[in-house]
Design an enzyme around this catalytic site. Sequence first.
Site, short mmCIF file in Angstrom:
data_model
loop_
_atom_site.label_atom_id
_atom_site.label_comp_id
_atom_site.label_asym_id
_atom_site.label_seq_id
_atom_site.Cartn_x
_atom_site.Cartn_y
_atom_site.Cartn_z
N LEU A 153 5.92 -31.71 2.29
CA LEU A 153 6.54 -32.56 3.19
C LEU A 153 6.20 -32.65 4.64
O LEU A 153 7.12 -31.14 5.11
CB LEU A 153 7.69 -32.98 3.04
CG LEU A 153 8.13 -34.40 3.87
CD1 LEU A 153 7.79 -35.43 4.17
CD2 LEU A 153 9.85 -34.70 3.51
N VAL A 154 5.46 -33.38 5.41
CA VAL A 154 4.77 -33.85 6.83
C VAL A 154 5.70 -34.01 7.39
O VAL A 154 5.53 -35.94 6.70
CB VAL A 154 3.50 -32.95 7.19
CG1 VAL A 154 3.71 -33.57 8.53
CG2 VAL A 154 2.75 -31.88 6.60
N GLN A 187 2.78 -36.25 10.85
CA GLN A 187 1.36 -36.44 10.32
C GLN A 187 0.33 -36.53 10.81
O GLN A 187 0.42 -37.46 12.07
CB GLN A 187 2.18 -37.36 8.95
CG GLN A 187 2.86 -36.95 7.51
CD GLN A 187 3.59 -37.83 6.44
OE1 GLN A 187 3.25 -39.12 6.47
NE2 GLN A 187 4.74 -37.89 5.67
N LYS A 192 -1.68 -35.04 11.23
CA LYS A 192 -2.43 -34.03 13.19
C LYS A 192 -2.77 -32.50 13.34
O LYS A 192 -2.83 -31.75 13.91
CB LYS A 192 -0.83 -33.71 13.91
CG LYS A 192 0.21 -35.51 14.04
CD LYS A 192 0.92 -35.54 15.40
CE LYS A 192 1.69 -36.23 15.69
NZ LYS A 192 0.72 -36.86 16.10
N GLU A 210 1.82 -28.24 -8.75
CA GLU A 210 2.88 -29.01 -9.21
C GLU A 210 2.72 -30.73 -8.70
O GLU A 210 3.39 -30.72 -7.80
CB GLU A 210 4.03 -28.76 -9.43
CG GLU A 210 4.71 -29.70 -10.40
CD GLU A 210 5.96 -28.95 -10.89
OE1 GLU A 210 6.24 -29.99 -11.68
OE2 GLU A 210 6.49 -28.68 -9.79
#
Length: 445
Positions: free
Chosen positions: A234-235, A240, A242, A267
């Site tokens: 997760l960013v 995001q 970038k 996954e």
Amino acid sequence: SDGGVEANECITIYLVSSKDEVGASDAARITPIDLNSFFEEDGKIYGYQGLSITIWVSSISFQAYADISYKSTSDGGKGVTDLKSALQQFVEQNIFGETLLDSKDDFLQTFSSDGNYIRSIISSGEVLQHPLTNGHDGASTLSGKATSDLEVVRMVMDNPDAGSLYSRLVPLVLLLVDGSNPIDVTDSGWELYVLTQKKDLEHEDVQSRLLGFSAIYRFYHYPDSTRLRLGQILVLPPYQSKGHGRHLLEVIHNVAISEDVYDFTVEEPLDAFQHVRTCLDVQRLLGFEPIKEALNSTVLYLKQGRLSKKTHVPRFVPPSSAAEDVRRVLKINKTQLTQCWEILIYLSLDPIDKYVDDFEMIVSHRVKEEILGKDGGSGGKQVIEVPSEYKEDMSFVMFKTKDGKPSSVELDEDQTKQQEEQLKQLVDERLNVIKSVAQKVQLQV
């Protein structure tokens, strides 16, 4: 009677980095996947009139505060939802018992008191190096991106600090990552890779800002190796698009190679992540000699003439020897290599316009084979469209007839046409993915 109000309609969530942003009109709003899923079966809250819930999540300490307002409450036949209990389903701090802060003043105070939180908690982790030069592994730095202020720290889950940090990130994982469940922080097989900006120039009292993270599981592989599998990545929304997700992925790839793990897998990758992953892997594969040799052979064959004139279209797959070299050196598993192979062919056919018909035939043949089997559906396999609430225009079932003999279920003309349209749609979607990744890779070369 009380019709209730959907959680999606009355809850607004913001990710804020200073107390001045709390309540500001331009605060960064988070768009969750589906808030309704955190409440009752129908996703509704009952018993409140004029309900408004605003949740502020600190990107400094990852603590939260909920501002709840409503005009009145009354039991309209379905009771009154326990808001505190319901909210805690997605904002409470997991197994450590740290809950949503009750006091707004306490929440505001955390922006100054917890400016050192991230820097302090990752201090017990291991700083990982980013691959700064192109080497035999084909890894590369972000094109045109300054990475000197970025740092990736690895923390193993038997470190209490890792579990404590992850527990604060759980609400964002649940809100922003589709289909996610919290990892088991008591399982030391998990490793947390934390991407930070070492110095926050915008807020002088913040010593390190968390941009994103990935949770990786380390499996034993017989007889004396391990495998790495990415479970979550997760960013955070403000950072995001970038290149930060790619940066984090490059570092993880570098770990897989430098530690000589068996392979690196993912996954159930979501489409957006798979796009970034494939762009990175294609770029690495283009610089890998065994792949270059296999590609040259394939491209020479394709340039000999139109495939439409051939009685049999061969399967265009990477040679098993090259696939094994890719796994051994680049740690890319065979499934992902297969995903990249058609893109590598596309990039190698120059000019592509001259060979586009043959290339599209390759993709169409492979997609049909994947759905219908190698015999194209003629050897006792059939595809029948079935109605589905999930995706009406993309639903079908495949079944085999006994001994290859015709079944009592036959496709009429309309069903055959629908099947052909569905297959064409799958081929078109695959071609769009190939062209999109190829374009991105060409810009980065």
